[in-house]
Design a protein around this motif. Structure first.
Motif, PDB file in Angstrom:
ATOM      1  N   LEU A 142       0.823  -1.211   0.000  1.00  0.00           N
ATOM      2  CA  LEU A 142       0.000   0.000   0.000  1.00  0.00           C
ATOM      3  C   LEU A 142       0.856   1.260   0.000  1.00  0.00           C
ATOM      4  O   LEU A 142       0.441   2.295  -0.542  1.00  0.00           O
ATOM      5  CB  LEU A 142      -0.929  -0.005   1.219  1.00  0.00           C
ATOM      6  N   ALA A 143       2.035   1.183   0.596  1.00  0.00           N
ATOM      7  CA  ALA A 143       2.905   2.366   0.641  1.00  0.00           C
ATOM      8  C   ALA A 143       3.351   2.786  -0.745  1.00  0.00           C
ATOM      9  O   ALA A 143       3.640   3.974  -0.976  1.00  0.00           O
ATOM     10  CB  ALA A 143       4.117   2.087   1.528  1.00  0.00           C
ATOM     11  N   THR A 144       3.406   1.858  -1.691  1.00  0.00           N
ATOM     12  CA  THR A 144       3.800   2.238  -3.052  1.00  0.00           C
ATOM     13  C   THR A 144       2.782   3.154  -3.703  1.00  0.00           C
ATOM     14  O   THR A 144       3.113   3.854  -4.670  1.00  0.00           O
ATOM     15  CB  THR A 144       3.985   0.978  -3.915  1.00  0.00           C
ATOM     16  N   MET A 145       1.556   3.168  -3.183  1.00  0.00           N
ATOM     17  CA  MET A 145       0.549   4.080  -3.724  1.00  0.00           C
ATOM     18  C   MET A 145       0.880   5.527  -3.391  1.00  0.00           C
ATOM     19  O   MET A 145       0.360   6.444  -4.044  1.00  0.00           O
ATOM     20  CB  MET A 145      -0.829   3.719  -3.178  1.00  0.00           C
ATOM     21  N   MET A 146       1.715   5.743  -2.377  1.00  0.00           N
ATOM     22  CA  MET A 146       2.056   7.108  -1.973  1.00  0.00           C
ATOM     23  C   MET A 146       3.139   7.716  -2.856  1.00  0.00           C
ATOM     24  O   MET A 146       3.399   8.916  -2.765  1.00  0.00           O
ATOM     25  CB  MET A 146       2.521   7.110  -0.511  1.00  0.00           C
ATOM     26  N   LEU A 147       3.792   6.895  -3.686  1.00  0.00           N
ATOM     27  CA  LEU A 147       4.859   7.420  -4.530  1.00  0.00           C
ATOM     28  C   LEU A 147       4.266   8.092  -5.761  1.00  0.00           C
ATOM     29  O   LEU A 147       3.516   7.459  -6.516  1.00  0.00           O
ATOM     30  CB  LEU A 147       5.795   6.291  -4.975  1.00  0.00           C
ATOM     31  N   PRO A 148       4.584   9.342  -6.017  1.00  0.00           N
ATOM     32  CA  PRO A 148       4.094   9.992  -7.247  1.00  0.00           C
ATOM     33  C   PRO A 148       4.688   9.320  -8.474  1.00  0.00           C
ATOM     34  O   PRO A 148       5.809   8.784  -8.441  1.00  0.00           O
ATOM     35  CB  PRO A 148       4.596  11.436  -7.103  1.00  0.00           C
ATOM     36  N   GLY A 149       3.939   9.341  -9.566  1.00  0.00           N
ATOM     37  CA  GLY A 149       4.428   8.720 -10.785  1.00  0.00           C
ATOM     38  C   GLY A 149       5.702   9.342 -11.308  1.00  0.00           C
ATOM     39  O   GLY A 149       6.530   8.658 -11.944  1.00  0.00           O
ATOM     40  N   ALA A 150       5.910  10.627 -11.032  1.00  0.00           N
ATOM     41  CA  ALA A 150       7.118  11.301 -11.509  1.00  0.00           C
ATOM     42  C   ALA A 150       8.382  10.751 -10.869  1.00  0.00           C
ATOM     43  O   ALA A 150       9.470  10.840 -11.450  1.00  0.00           O
ATOM     44  CB  ALA A 150       7.006  12.798 -11.240  1.00  0.00           C
ATOM     45  N   VAL A 151       8.256  10.158  -9.666  1.00  0.00           N
ATOM     46  CA  VAL A 151       9.426   9.631  -8.972  1.00  0.00           C
ATOM     47  C   VAL A 151       9.989   8.412  -9.688  1.00  0.00           C
ATOM     48  O   VAL A 151      11.207   8.230  -9.787  1.00  0.00           O
ATOM     49  CB  VAL A 151       9.052   9.278  -7.513  1.00  0.00           C
ATOM     50  N   THR A 152       9.115   7.566 -10.207  1.00  0.00           N
ATOM     51  CA  THR A 152       9.559   6.330 -10.854  1.00  0.00           C
ATOM     52  C   THR A 152       9.600   6.441 -12.379  1.00  0.00           C
ATOM     53  O   THR A 152       9.939   5.470 -13.054  1.00  0.00           O
ATOM     54  CB  THR A 152       8.612   5.171 -10.467  1.00  0.00           C
ATOM     55  N   MET A 153       9.294   7.589 -12.915  1.00  0.00           N
ATOM     56  CA  MET A 153       9.203   7.733 -14.368  1.00  0.00           C
ATOM     57  C   MET A 153      10.557   7.522 -15.041  1.00  0.00           C
ATOM     58  O   MET A 153      10.682   6.732 -15.996  1.00  0.00           O
ATOM     59  CB  MET A 153       8.647   9.112 -14.717  1.00  0.00           C
ATOM     60  N   SER A 180      -1.072  -4.148  -9.332  1.00  0.00           N
ATOM     61  CA  SER A 180      -1.262  -2.752  -8.939  1.00  0.00           C
ATOM     62  C   SER A 180      -1.679  -2.708  -7.477  1.00  0.00           C
ATOM     63  O   SER A 180      -2.547  -3.482  -7.059  1.00  0.00           O
ATOM     64  CB  SER A 180      -2.324  -2.088  -9.822  1.00  0.00           C
ATOM     65  N   ALA A 181      -1.072  -1.822  -6.715  1.00  0.00           N
ATOM     66  CA  ALA A 181      -1.365  -1.756  -5.278  1.00  0.00           C
ATOM     67  C   ALA A 181      -2.844  -1.459  -5.020  1.00  0.00           C
ATOM     68  O   ALA A 181      -3.461  -2.044  -4.115  1.00  0.00           O
ATOM     69  CB  ALA A 181      -0.481  -0.697  -4.616  1.00  0.00           C
ATOM     70  N   PHE A 182      -3.424  -0.586  -5.808  1.00  0.00           N
ATOM     71  CA  PHE A 182      -4.832  -0.240  -5.603  1.00  0.00           C
ATOM     72  C   PHE A 182      -5.733  -1.436  -5.864  1.00  0.00           C
ATOM     73  O   PHE A 182      -6.650  -1.731  -5.093  1.00  0.00           O
ATOM     74  CB  PHE A 182      -5.223   0.931  -6.503  1.00  0.00           C
ATOM     75  N   TYR A 183      -5.487  -2.140  -6.968  1.00  0.00           N
ATOM     76  CA  TYR A 183      -6.321  -3.296  -7.293  1.00  0.00           C
ATOM     77  C   TYR A 183      -6.090  -4.441  -6.308  1.00  0.00           C
ATOM     78  O   TYR A 183      -7.022  -5.198  -6.008  1.00  0.00           O
ATOM     79  CB  TYR A 183      -6.044  -3.763  -8.719  1.00  0.00           C
ATOM     80  N   ILE A 184      -4.869  -4.591  -5.825  1.00  0.00           N
ATOM     81  CA  ILE A 184      -4.595  -5.617  -4.811  1.00  0.00           C
ATOM     82  C   ILE A 184      -5.409  -5.335  -3.553  1.00  0.00           C
ATOM     83  O   ILE A 184      -6.018  -6.238  -2.968  1.00  0.00           O
ATOM     84  CB  ILE A 184      -3.089  -5.669  -4.502  1.00  0.00           C
ATOM     85  N   PHE A 185      -5.433  -4.085  -3.134  1.00  0.00           N
ATOM     86  CA  PHE A 185      -6.232  -3.722  -1.961  1.00  0.00           C
ATOM     87  C   PHE A 185      -7.711  -3.966  -2.223  1.00  0.00           C
ATOM     88  O   PHE A 185      -8.420  -4.522  -1.373  1.00  0.00           O
ATOM     89  CB  PHE A 185      -5.985  -2.253  -1.627  1.00  0.00           C
ATOM     90  N   LEU A 186      -8.184  -3.575  -3.386  1.00  0.00           N
ATOM     91  CA  LEU A 186      -9.607  -3.733  -3.727  1.00  0.00           C
ATOM     92  C   LEU A 186     -10.019  -5.202  -3.697  1.00  0.00           C
ATOM     93  O   LEU A 186     -11.021  -5.578  -3.065  1.00  0.00           O
ATOM     94  CB  LEU A 186      -9.868  -3.138  -5.106  1.00  0.00           C
ATOM     95  N   LEU A 187      -9.243  -6.056  -4.343  1.00  0.00           N
ATOM     96  CA  LEU A 187      -9.585  -7.472  -4.426  1.00  0.00           C
ATOM     97  C   LEU A 187      -9.376  -8.184  -3.102  1.00  0.00           C
ATOM     98  O   LEU A 187     -10.135  -9.103  -2.753  1.00  0.00           O
ATOM     99  CB  LEU A 187      -8.749  -8.141  -5.529  1.00  0.00           C
ATOM    100  N   ARG A 188      -8.373  -7.779  -2.351  1.00  0.00           N
ATOM    101  CA  ARG A 188      -8.156  -8.403  -1.040  1.00  0.00           C
ATOM    102  C   ARG A 188      -9.343  -8.174  -0.123  1.00  0.00           C
ATOM    103  O   ARG A 188      -9.791  -9.085   0.584  1.00  0.00           O
ATOM    104  CB  ARG A 188      -6.888  -7.845  -0.390  1.00  0.00           C
ATOM    105  N   GLN A 189      -9.876  -6.956  -0.123  1.00  0.00           N
ATOM    106  CA  GLN A 189     -11.035  -6.677   0.715  1.00  0.00           C
ATOM    107  C   GLN A 189     -12.232  -7.528   0.311  1.00  0.00           C
ATOM    108  O   GLN A 189     -13.013  -7.961   1.151  1.00  0.00           O
ATOM    109  CB  GLN A 189     -11.398  -5.189   0.627  1.00  0.00           C
ATOM    110  N   PHE A 190     -12.375  -7.778  -0.971  1.00  0.00           N
ATOM    111  CA  PHE A 190     -13.480  -8.618  -1.431  1.00  0.00           C
ATOM    112  C   PHE A 190     -13.248 -10.070  -1.029  1.00  0.00           C
ATOM    113  O   PHE A 190     -14.179 -10.761  -0.606  1.00  0.00           O
ATOM    114  CB  PHE A 190     -13.624  -8.511  -2.951  1.00  0.00           C
ATOM    115  N   PHE A 191     -12.007 -10.547  -1.164  1.00  0.00           N
ATOM    116  CA  PHE A 191     -11.702 -11.923  -0.756  1.00  0.00           C
ATOM    117  C   PHE A 191     -11.960 -12.122   0.736  1.00  0.00           C
ATOM    118  O   PHE A 191     -12.431 -13.183   1.158  1.00  0.00           O
ATOM    119  CB  PHE A 191     -10.246 -12.260  -1.081  1.00  0.00           C
ATOM    120  N   LEU A 192     -11.642 -11.117   1.543  1.00  0.00           N
ATOM    121  CA  LEU A 192     -11.857 -11.231   2.983  1.00  0.00           C
ATOM    122  C   LEU A 192     -13.333 -11.325   3.335  1.00  0.00           C
ATOM    123  O   LEU A 192     -13.688 -11.843   4.399  1.00  0.00           O
ATOM    124  CB  LEU A 192     -11.227 -10.032   3.706  1.00  0.00           C
ATOM    125  N   GLY A 193     -14.188 -10.827   2.464  1.00  0.00           N
ATOM    126  CA  GLY A 193     -15.618 -10.894   2.730  1.00  0.00           C
ATOM    127  C   GLY A 193     -16.244 -12.232   2.392  1.00  0.00           C
ATOM    128  O   GLY A 193     -17.419 -12.458   2.700  1.00  0.00           O
TER     129      GLY A 193
END
Length: 310
Positions: A142-153, A180-193
């Motif tokens: 999840l911390a990778t979501m905090m990195l701006p795209g310009a940093v890794t460009m 993708s960190a966002f999609y991993i979080f999204l799908l993980r929450q669904f799996f937990l349900g």
């Protein structure tokens, strides 16, 4: 008393009881009448209508402008005074729209499929398996979501350049192989349900981890997978930054990169051919609208049921 009389009495009692139950379930006539709209309801409906008009007006204006000649594009008429189809003919003549659409479709499909599969695998690992340090690893993801795209460009460009992939479509989608960190979080929450008892029962029946994931978990997470596909489709279809960085030849342009080329081509000399640009914009927007309407039921269901369990 004869048995016939007793049976008749029981039948009458049954009919009376059934009638009473029906009357109890049937609301009174006053309740069946439609309720008059309250001021609050009228205000809410009015706000919804106004919001809808505000959101759809730009697209309606865009479609209307695509059927106007150059001199009437900005006359703010939603119904064209001079209706013409020449813009749609000219845009296919001035630019290789079919090739750009094909390139965009290839990139979008590959990006959607790869990010959905890879993110689902990682999310399933975080949701199903219990191991030491799971929370820390998930926090780092999840911390990778905090990195701006310009940093890794720049580092990302150097990697693809060293691999000899610049100038091709590969850098536009191959990064999704790692999720993708966002999609991993999204799908993980669904799996937990999902009820864990289903997976334990399948394991007792002899199913391995891959079978449980493929035959039980994935079918039950279809709404979340559709949400992931729609989000990534929109992101890949409208992506302009990466095509600007990696693509040089017009034969490899995607739609956003091609629209940028059209703006540059028809903007020199102070003579802007806006009718060509808005027509190309309509052509590129329609596929996204169609896809959303096809998947809107799953989209709403996936958003409504995701994140209900931590």
């Amino acid at each position: 008393m004869s048995s016939g009389t007793l049976d008749a009495g029981r039948a009458d009692a049954s009919r009376v009881a059934a009638q009473a139950e029906i009357e109890a379930r049937t609301p009174p006539a006053a309740e069946r009448r439609p309720k008059r709209p309250t001021p609050v309801r009228i205000l809410v409906v009015t706000l919804l209508v106004v919001s809808t008009i505000v959101f759809i007006y730009p697209f309606v204006w865009l479609v209307s402008a695509s059927f106007k000649p150059r001199g009437e594009v900005f006359d703010n008429r939603l119904v064209p005074q001079t209706f013409t189809l020449d813009n749609y003919v000219q845009v296919w003549q001035e630019a290789p729209m079919a090739l750009w659409l094909l390139n965009t479709l290839i990139v979008t499909v590959l990006a959607c499929v790869t990010v959905t599969i890879s993110s689902a695998l990682v999310a399933w690992g975080f949701a199903y398996f219990r191991f030491r340090g799971r929370g820390v690893l998930f926090g780092l993801v999840l911390a990778t979501m905090m990195l701006p795209g310009a940093v890794t460009m720049i580092p990302t460009f150097l990697i693809w350049n060293a691999l000899g992939m610049t100038g091709t479509l590969t850098p536009l989608w191959a990064g999704n192989l790692f999720g993708s960190a966002f999609y991993i979080f999204l799908l993980r929450q669904f799996f937990l349900g999902l009820p864990r008892e289903l997976f334990e029962a399948a394991r007792i029946d002899g199913a391995n981890n891959w079978t449980i994931f493929r035959r039980i978990a994935l079918p039950l997470t279809k709404p979340a997978l559709v949400v992931t596909l729609l989000f990534e489709f929109q992101a890949a279809w409208t992506d302009l930054m990466r095509p600007l960085i990696y693509l040089r030849d017009s034969s490899t342009f995607t739609i956003p990169r091609g629209l940028k080329a059209l703006v540059d081509q028809f903007g020199f000399g102070g003579e802007w051919h806006w009718e060509i640009i808005v027509t190309a914009s309509v052509i590129t927007t329609v596929p996204m609208i169609i896809l959303f309407f096809l998947g809107q039921r799953h989209f709403v269901e996936g958003i409504a049921t995701t994140g209900t369990k931590g």
